[in-house]
Scaffold this motif. Structure first.
Motif, PDB file in Angstrom:
ATOM      1  N   GLU A 385       0.755  -1.127  -0.122  1.00 11.89           N
ATOM      2  CA  GLU A 385       0.018   0.011   0.100  1.00 11.89           C
ATOM      3  C   GLU A 385       0.839   1.078  -0.126  1.00 11.89           C
ATOM      4  OE1 GLU A 385      -2.857   0.680   3.259  1.00 11.89           O
ATOM      5  OE2 GLU A 385      -3.496   2.286   2.541  1.00 11.89           O
ATOM      6  N   ALA A 388       1.047   8.405   1.547  1.00  7.48           N
ATOM      7  CA  ALA A 388       1.760   9.914   1.149  1.00  7.48           C
ATOM      8  C   ALA A 388       2.613  10.057   2.385  1.00  7.48           C
ATOM      9  CB  ALA A 388       0.678  10.843   0.742  1.00  7.48           C
ATOM     10  N   ILE A 404      -4.268  15.064   5.114  1.00  8.22           N
ATOM     11  CA  ILE A 404      -5.324  14.389   4.001  1.00  8.22           C
ATOM     12  C   ILE A 404      -6.562  15.061   4.282  1.00  8.22           C
ATOM     13  CG2 ILE A 404      -6.395  12.359   3.411  1.00  8.22           C
ATOM     14  CD1 ILE A 404      -3.564  12.136   2.271  1.00  8.22           C
ATOM     15  N   ASP A 506     -11.711   0.030   1.344  1.00  9.35           N
ATOM     16  CA  ASP A 506     -10.546   0.331   2.613  1.00  9.35           C
ATOM     17  C   ASP A 506     -11.497   0.455   3.766  1.00  9.35           C
ATOM     18  OD1 ASP A 506      -8.531   0.714   3.697  1.00  9.35           O
ATOM     19  OD2 ASP A 506      -8.170   2.870   2.794  1.00  9.35           O
ATOM     20  N   ASP A 507     -10.861   0.243   4.851  1.00  8.12           N
ATOM     21  CA  ASP A 507     -11.569   0.440   6.068  1.00  8.12           C
ATOM     22  C   ASP A 507     -12.718  -0.129   6.390  1.00  8.12           C
ATOM     23  OD1 ASP A 507      -9.588   2.195   6.606  1.00  8.12           O
ATOM     24  OD2 ASP A 507     -10.437   4.009   6.216  1.00  8.12           O
ATOM     25  N   VAL A 565      -2.282  -5.195  11.621  1.00  8.03           N
ATOM     26  CA  VAL A 565      -1.995  -6.576  12.353  1.00  8.03           C
ATOM     27  C   VAL A 565      -0.790  -6.481  13.233  1.00  8.03           C
ATOM     28  CG1 VAL A 565      -1.715  -9.002  12.208  1.00  8.03           C
ATOM     29  CG2 VAL A 565      -3.025  -7.711  10.426  1.00  8.03           C
ATOM     30  N   GLY A 584       0.556  -4.725   8.477  1.00  8.84           N
ATOM     31  CA  GLY A 584       0.361  -4.276   9.930  1.00  8.84           C
ATOM     32  C   GLY A 584       1.846  -4.064  10.349  1.00  8.84           C
ATOM     33  N   PRO A 590       5.188   1.222   7.481  1.00 10.52           N
ATOM     34  CA  PRO A 590       5.536   1.849   5.943  1.00 10.52           C
ATOM     35  C   PRO A 590       6.748   2.151   5.829  1.00 10.52           C
ATOM     36  CG  PRO A 590       3.410   2.506   6.903  1.00 10.52           C
ATOM     37  CD  PRO A 590       4.177   1.925   8.028  1.00 10.52           C
TER      38      PRO A 590
HETATM   39  P1  C2E Z   1      -5.440   3.855   5.411  1.00 10.77           P
HETATM   40  O1  C2E Z   1      -5.800   3.910   3.995  1.00 10.77           O
HETATM   41  O2  C2E Z   1      -6.297   3.359   6.468  1.00 10.77           O
HETATM   42  O3  C2E Z   1      -3.966   3.825   5.736  1.00 10.77           O
HETATM   43  C1  C2E Z   1      -3.454   2.831   6.646  1.00 10.77           C
HETATM   44  C2  C2E Z   1      -2.838   3.562   7.754  1.00 10.77           C
HETATM   45  O4  C2E Z   1      -2.659   2.623   8.860  1.00 10.77           O
HETATM   46  C3  C2E Z   1      -1.671   4.255   7.563  1.00 10.77           C
HETATM   47  O5  C2E Z   1      -1.716   5.492   8.282  1.00 10.77           O
HETATM   48  C4  C2E Z   1      -0.678   3.157   8.060  1.00 10.77           C
HETATM   49  O6  C2E Z   1       0.732   3.744   8.574  1.00 10.77           O
HETATM   50  C5  C2E Z   1      -1.271   2.782   9.391  1.00 10.77           C
HETATM   51  N1  C2E Z   1      -1.044   1.233   9.786  1.00 10.77           N
HETATM   52  C6  C2E Z   1      -0.684   0.470   8.963  1.00 10.77           C
HETATM   53  N2  C2E Z   1      -0.516  -0.747   9.967  1.00 10.77           N
HETATM   54  C7  C2E Z   1      -0.633  -0.416  11.217  1.00 10.77           C
HETATM   55  C8  C2E Z   1      -0.629  -0.756  12.367  1.00 10.77           C
HETATM   56  O7  C2E Z   1      -0.236  -2.222  12.498  1.00 10.77           O
HETATM   57  N3  C2E Z   1      -1.229  -0.240  13.542  1.00 10.77           N
HETATM   58  C9  C2E Z   1      -1.128   1.008  13.411  1.00 10.77           C
HETATM   59  N4  C2E Z   1      -1.746   1.604  14.584  1.00 10.77           N
HETATM   60  N5  C2E Z   1      -1.407   1.558  12.299  1.00 10.77           N
HETATM   61  C10 C2E Z   1      -1.036   0.984  11.164  1.00 10.77           C
HETATM   62  P2  C2E Z   1      -1.041   6.760   7.554  1.00 10.77           P
HETATM   63  O8  C2E Z   1      -0.012   6.330   6.913  1.00 10.77           O
HETATM   64  O9  C2E Z   1      -0.794   7.628   8.638  1.00 10.77           O
HETATM   65  O10 C2E Z   1      -2.232   7.183   6.675  1.00 10.77           O
HETATM   66  C11 C2E Z   1      -3.346   7.582   7.430  1.00 10.77           C
HETATM   67  C12 C2E Z   1      -4.534   7.813   6.151  1.00 10.77           C
HETATM   68  O11 C2E Z   1      -4.208   8.740   5.323  1.00 10.77           O
HETATM   69  C13 C2E Z   1      -4.631   6.434   5.362  1.00 10.77           C
HETATM   70  O12 C2E Z   1      -5.435   5.540   6.185  1.00 10.77           O
HETATM   71  C14 C2E Z   1      -5.241   7.122   4.102  1.00 10.77           C
HETATM   72  O13 C2E Z   1      -6.814   6.982   4.375  1.00 10.77           O
HETATM   73  C15 C2E Z   1      -5.000   8.486   4.160  1.00 10.77           C
HETATM   74  N6  C2E Z   1      -3.728   8.738   3.043  1.00 10.77           N
HETATM   75  C16 C2E Z   1      -2.349   8.104   3.222  1.00 10.77           C
HETATM   76  N7  C2E Z   1      -1.868   8.348   1.974  1.00 10.77           N
HETATM   77  C17 C2E Z   1      -2.815   8.714   1.090  1.00 10.77           C
HETATM   78  C18 C2E Z   1      -2.729   9.154  -0.307  1.00 10.77           C
HETATM   79  O14 C2E Z   1      -1.845   9.286  -1.143  1.00 10.77           O
HETATM   80  N8  C2E Z   1      -3.901   9.505  -0.882  1.00 10.77           N
HETATM   81  C19 C2E Z   1      -5.070   9.685  -0.141  1.00 10.77           C
HETATM   82  N9  C2E Z   1      -6.276   9.721  -0.830  1.00 10.77           N
HETATM   83  N10 C2E Z   1      -5.145   9.248   1.222  1.00 10.77           N
HETATM   84  C20 C2E Z   1      -3.969   8.828   1.878  1.00 10.77           C
END
Ligand code: C2E
Ligand code: CA
Ligand code: CA
Length: 616
Positions: A385, A388, A404, A506-507, A565, A584, A590
């Motif tokens: 995945e 950004a 975002i 997603d989600d 996870v 996870g 990431p």
């Molecule tokens: P998301 O799509 O649900 O992305 C997964 C988020 O969960 C990511 O946060 C990731 O770092 C986090 N994550 C993954 N594994 C774990 C884990 O085991 N534990 C915990 N606590 N967190 C985990 P991130 O990178 O902070 O991104 C947050 C949200 O921002 C993303 O949720 C997504 O909705 C959005 N986002 C990020 N990049 C982009 C992008 O390029 N474009 C768009 N439209 N939205 C983005």
């Protein structure tokens, strides 16, 4: 001078000019007719006298006065004849007829007369003269009739033209009125629009009693539109408008600002407690179920409010503050009320500052991608995945959770999305150059990125220009995006699927889920939100929930990705229930592109100490 008076004067002037032209025309016609009638009377008289003169020759030759008198009888029949004399060659009268004075009217005296002499011939020789004098009154009568008819016709024509022009003017005025109305009012609800409300706000701000502005945003309008169609959406908006109007105090103004956003301007200003009570009354009124086309529609509104001029002293500020309060109300849950607070003001300021930095950052190329791998049950990497990442020169790493939402509300997400596609292309090319094959990378898509057709087109063009094919990239859509316009033939979801791109929801579980929609979407994957995944091994409820999600997805031939996870026990439980992929911190955080190379080269088990780029 007042524009209305000027307009009326101008209309009277036009009328006077047209009347003068018509009268001149009528006068000209009458003069011509006068000349024609005069000629005709003279000719008629001459013909009549000629006939009488032909019969009179014998009476003159034989000097028979009785016969001469009888002959003149023919001329007496003509009511215009005043005097007729048959004169012998020496000028002596043989017979004379003079209309008695009692038979002459005063009009005849005024009308004037014509006189005529015709020779009486016998064997080619003049034997006397017939002299006739006739009144011109019949000619005047004819002329009067002609003038009457002409004026009548002209008056009727002018009247008709006037009526037509009056109708035309009324139609033009109606069209003008409608245009003016639409510039200030919303056609669907008949409420003042944003511009008009702004003017009312400015006026209220100038008055002594102050004012309050309430902003109401319907919580579930998109859902109504999607589920029951646009007619139901329109009915819901109309009902909202009508209810707001009924619930307002007399003198307060309700307005419709955009699709599902309404406002109420209260003037004079109530105190904070009264304002809250007022807002709750409006919310309760709006929440009454609405019956439409066999369905009950349930409307709710999140409401933000601002007190004027205490909290904002101009119209733009008032709108901004009320909007911030409304957003806060939405965040607190649906159907809630929030009064603007200084903290919200600060939040607003910092949000604006963040938006500016974001815009600048996009121009400066401050954004990168981090990649989080997705593992199968044998801990092999099956995908990534892309997330950004933004490193601001002063702020440092800014969390996507912060930027975002700002990018979405400001529209900058469109540019950000395009920049991320470019970044992905460069990273993929870098890995390819090193001989590393990469499984598909999932990119997150926000609804705001593809809401407008021109944005969708730009996105598709960018994909094409960068030659990012379905083997290289997939998309993750949050549920709200999926359900926005799925039934439209040009739905973005279907367009992407038509081009062969894989889509994941997603989600999953946090949004507005409906099995019927899931089936229609035919996505390849669902991603179960980490809210349900984290700690599921130790929580029976979570485990049962996730288990049923996996079963449903598999029944629809979708694969399942578990997000977030972190624990070995959760991993084991997920594998046991048949989950296909896992992602996870427990596997890998990431990582920046350089570390992806190591992962691709090894392509196996979780790295020893995964680095989160935000930490370096
Ligand atoms: P998301 O799509 O649900 O992305 C997964 C988020 O969960 C990511 O946060 C990731 O770092 C986090 N994550 C993954 N594994 C774990 C884990 O085991 N534990 C915990 N606590 N967190 C985990 P991130 O990178 O902070 O991104 C947050 C949200 O921002 C993303 O949720 C997504 O909705 C959005 N986002 C990020 N990049 C982009 C992008 O390029 N474009 C768009 N439209 N939205 C983005
Ligand atoms: Ca995602
Ligand atoms: Ca997610």
């Amino acid at each position: 001078m007042n524009a209305k008076i000027l307009d009326a004067l101008e209309r009277w002037r036009e009328l006077a000019v047209s009347l003068a032209a018509l009268l001149t025309f009528a006068l000209l016609l009458s003069v011509m007719q006068y000349w024609r009638l005069q000629q005709r009377q003279l000719e008629d008289l001459r013909t009549q006298a000629g006939i009488v003169a032909q019969t009179a020759s014998a009476a003159l030759v034989f000097d028979s006065r009785d016969e001469a008198g009888e002959i003149l009888q023919a001329l007496r029949q003509n009511p215009a004849t005043l005097r007729a004399r048959l004169l012998k060659r020496d000028g002596q009268p043989s017979a004379v007829y003079t209309r008695p004075a009692a038979q002459r009217s005063r009009l005849e005296a005024w009308a004037g007369q014509v006189a005529l002499e015709v020779p009486v011939m016998a064997d080619g020789q003049a034997v006397g003269t017939l002299s006739v004098e006739a009144s011109r009154l019949p000619m005047w009568w004819d002329l009067a009739q002609f003038i009457g008819a002409t004026l009548g016709t002209l008056a009727a024509t002018a009247g008709l033209a006037w009526l037509l022009s009056k109708r035309l003017r009324a139609q033009m005025q109606e069209a003008e009125r409608r245009t003016r109305y639409l510039a200030r009012f919303d056609a669907l609800t008949d409420l003042p629009n944003r511009e008009h409300l702004r003017r009312l706000l400015e006026k209220a701000l100038r008055q002594d009693g102050g004012a309050a502005l309430l902003l109401l945003d319907l919580d579930n309008f998109t859902q109504i539109n999607d589920q029951f169609g646009h007619a139901a959406g329109d009915a819901a908006l109309q009902a909202t408008g009508q209810r707001l109007r009924q619930l307002c105090r007399p003198g307060d103004a309700a307005a419709r600002l955009s699709a599902d956003e309404f406002a109420v301007l209260l003037s004079p200003r109530p105190d904070a407690a009264a304002l809250q009570a007022y807002a709750q009354r409006l919310q309760a009124g709006l929440a009454q179920p609405l019956f439409f086309d066999g369905h009950w529609l349930h409307l709710h509104a999140s409401t933000g409010a601002v007190l004027l001029p205490d909290q904002a002293d101009d119209a733009s500020d008032a709108m901004r503050c009320a909007d911030a309060a409304m957003r806060q109300a939405k965040q607190m849950g649906k159907d809630t009320f929030q009064l603007f607070t200084p903290q919200l003001g600060e939040a607003l300021q910092s949000r604006l500052a963040l938006e500016n930095d974001l815009r600048e950052g996009l121009m400066q190329g401050e954004f990168q991608l981090a990649y989080q791998p997705q593992y199968d049950t044998t801990r092999r990497i099956r995908g990534f995945e892309a997330l950004a990442r933004w490193r601001h020169p002063e702020r440092g790493w800014v969390s996507p959770a912060d930027f975002i939402p700002v990018a979405e509300s400001s529209g900058l997400i469109v540019e950000l999305g395009l920049a991320m596609l470019g970044q992905l292309r460069r990273d993929l090319d870098g890995w390819k150059a090193k001989g590393l094959g990469c499984p598909p990378v999932a990119i997150n898509l926000s609804w705001e990125q593809c809401r407008k057709p021109q944005h969708r087109d730009r996105f598709l063009q960018q994909l094409k220009a960068l030659q990012l094919g379905p083997g290289e990239v997939e998309f993750e859509l949050t549920e709200s995006l999926n359900f926005e316009d799925i039934d439209k033939p040009d739905s973005f979801v279907f367009t992407l699927q038509g081009l062969g791109y894989g889509l994941a929801i997603d989600d999953f579980g946090t949004g507005y889920s409906s099995l019927a929609y899931l089936r229609r979407l035919r996505c390849r994957k669902i991603k179960i939100d980490r809210l349900f995944v984290h700690g599921l091994a130790a929580n029976d409820d979570s485990r049962m929930l996730v288990e049923s999600m996996v079963r449903v997805a598999h029944a629809m031939r979708m694969s399942v990705v578990a997000e977030g996870v972190e624990l070995d026990a959760d991993e084991a439980a997920l594998i046991a229930m048949g989950c296909d992929l896992m992602q996870g911190f427990g596997f890998c955080k990431p990582v920046p592109p350089a570390q992806v190379e190591a992962l691709l080269a090894g392509s196996l088990v979780r790295p020893v100490s995964p680095a989160e780029p935000a930490a370096d």
